[in-house]
Write an enzyme that holds these catalytic residues in place. Structure first.
Site, PDB file in Angstrom:
ATOM      1  N   GLY A   1      41.762  40.382  39.224  1.00 44.51           N
ATOM      2  CA  GLY A   1      41.387  39.099  39.827  1.00 44.51           C
ATOM      3  C   GLY A   1      41.063  39.253  41.308  1.00 44.51           C
ATOM      4  O   GLY A   1      40.078  38.701  41.814  1.00 44.51           O
ATOM      5  N   ASP A   2      41.887  40.041  42.005  1.00 42.00           N
ATOM      6  CA  ASP A   2      41.654  40.295  43.436  1.00 42.00           C
ATOM      7  C   ASP A   2      40.331  41.036  43.625  1.00 42.00           C
ATOM      8  O   ASP A   2      39.605  40.798  44.596  1.00 42.00           O
ATOM      9  CB  ASP A   2      42.798  41.139  44.024  1.00 42.00           C
ATOM     10  CG  ASP A   2      44.162  40.521  43.737  1.00 42.00           C
ATOM     11  OD1 ASP A   2      44.233  39.282  43.615  1.00 42.00           O
ATOM     12  OD2 ASP A   2      45.147  41.274  43.632  1.00 42.00           O
TER      13      ASP A   2
END
Lengths: 305, 305
Positions: A248-249
């Site tokens: 996600g990052d």
């Protein structure tokens, strides 16, 4: 300049163990330490993609020193607010088919330390961008909302990537981008989202509530991008998942890195998907090289509004 | 000056957890870090008793820095050989009625780093004393024997407190004191020791093989002291055990601290027992205050040879 903020950074201690023998002495070999936390991951991926950023947040003690030295070794600039207590330490045990995590709550952050961070954020400029998120730190339950408000008041674009329970704190301050997964999106709206159509429905709601751009990640079902002009959909390339930690990052880092240089939304989303896949399908966080293995195969389809 | 040597120091990460949910995310509060390792414990207890020492051994990385800052905060001098890899990190989970330990093996020590330590030890003087022990470090299986030989050749008195498997490496070099527990003593002689008479029998064997003084700790059965002139026995005062971690190290620190100032064997043994009990019956390592709670009640009986 891009800034990333991590309110509760962590050292992650990772090792393999067949099983944990409770009440016994377990011996492990080849245990390793990693700097962790959402903003720190984003700064690392940005650097891997050739984009500079300055990492901020709270750091303390010998665990904080480890995180600083990790950033230093990667030539990533940082300006953390120093605290006295050591930063959070998490234990991640990899078994043959699963993972056990033992996460600590991290140090308490006083109001005066929080003020120091807010003053630092206030001094950012309108052409800067702040990427923040994750859980908040102990003692500052409203931190995400306060940071969002300050960014809004000072015209600093900001990205918020947090669990769903924080969304009500900051959506009204018009985040440049939010990136919930379907679980987080469901948590915020008090429902369980399983279908793409539902995800689009609730993604539009996030836009109505204030988000300027939304990326909803849906695990094996790929992801969706929404803003006031476009909705895009991308499927996941089927490949063996090595670790989804940080994907996600990576998606956030990928979108921002590409968008800021080209202002081309579709291209930035395509790049974001490729970066996330590079993190998911390889050991460690995405690099430019691993990203480019996927970029041209990422299929982005426009969906009519 | 007293020197303590820890070949494989550790940061101990301690917290309470009802149970470890394998394959799940476990959340812990109030986790704490402690500097650990036999020589470091001995240096801390010596300082608590008012006796200075210099801690040596190998330290590296951010975990090594934590250990250094712990010693610094306690005004304990140190001269460690710096290594590149981080020092060992152990996880200690306290459940309601038991403890789970996850211990890492620690960094590899090269021959050249080992030589640096040996040169440091060679420069000690005949009126110094070296207290060393514990397990050895990775890459140096014979370290205890080599250190003992150097001490012997340079006339430096040394205390060795190690698991039984190392005894054959160093007994011939005439350690000033060894402090096996009955399990370790049994391991060395390939037998299981359950009775006091057996412990005395094998304790005498250690003297024959080269040890100048022997203290055998026997858990709930107290302990025995032996040298060429005396055998003493002391029973444990019955009290609630808080934690037995470091009680052996406390015994060594107590004996050395008292013996070096008074040269009175019986008094030193009585003090050693009190220090060990202060560690066992209280949180953390013994202090002078907690030790004196037990000292006058410690019953030392001479046993005829």
């Amino acid at each position: 300049m891009i800034y990333t903020c991590t309110l509760n950074p962590a050292v992650d201690y990772k090792f393999n163990l067949e099983n944990v023998n409770i009440g016994k002495l377990n011996r492990v070999e080849n245990a390793n330490f990693f700097a962790g936390g959402k903003g720190i991951n984003v700064s690392i991926v940005l650097k891997n993609l050739g984009t500079d950023s300055i990492a901020t947040g709270f750091l303390g003690g010998f665990t904080g020193d480890f995180i600083k030295s990790t950033l230093k070794n990667r030539n990533i600039k940082y300006e953390f607010i120093d605290i006295e207590l050591p930063s959070r330490f998490n234990v991640k045990i990899k078994h043959p088919h699963m993972e056990t995590e033992i996460n600590a709550d991290g140090p308490h952050i006083s109001n005066s330390k929080m003020s120091e961070l807010l003053i630092f954020i206030q001094e950012m400029k309108k052409d800067d961008l702040l990427i923040t998120g994750g859980s908040t730190c102990k003692g500052q339950p409203e931190a995400h909302g306060v940071i969002a408000q300050i960014c809004h008041e000072h015209g600093i674009p900001f990205v918020m990537d947090t669990p769903g329970k924080y969304y009500s704190q900051f959506l009204k301050y018009k985040p440049f981008l939010v990136k919930p997964n379907i679980q987080e999106l469901g948590d915020y709206y008090g429902t369980k989202i399983t279908k793409v159509e539902q995800a689009i429905f609730y993604g539009k709601k996030l836009l109505e509530e204030g988000a300027e751009r939304v990326i909803i990640s849906m695990g094996k079902n790929g992801s969706i991008y929404l803003d006031q002009y476009y909705i895009y959909r991308s499927n996941l390339i089927h490949s063996k998942v090595t670790s989804s930690v940080g994907s996600g990052d990576s998606m956030v880092a990928g979108f921002i890195s590409s968008y800021l240089s080209d202002k081309d939304t579709q291209k930035a989303y395509q790049f974001a998907v490729a970066v996330a896949q590079a993190t998911t399908f390889h050991e460690g966080l995405a690099t430019y090289e691993t990203t480019m293995k996927y970029y041209y195969d990422v299929n982005v389809k426009e969906i009519s509004k």
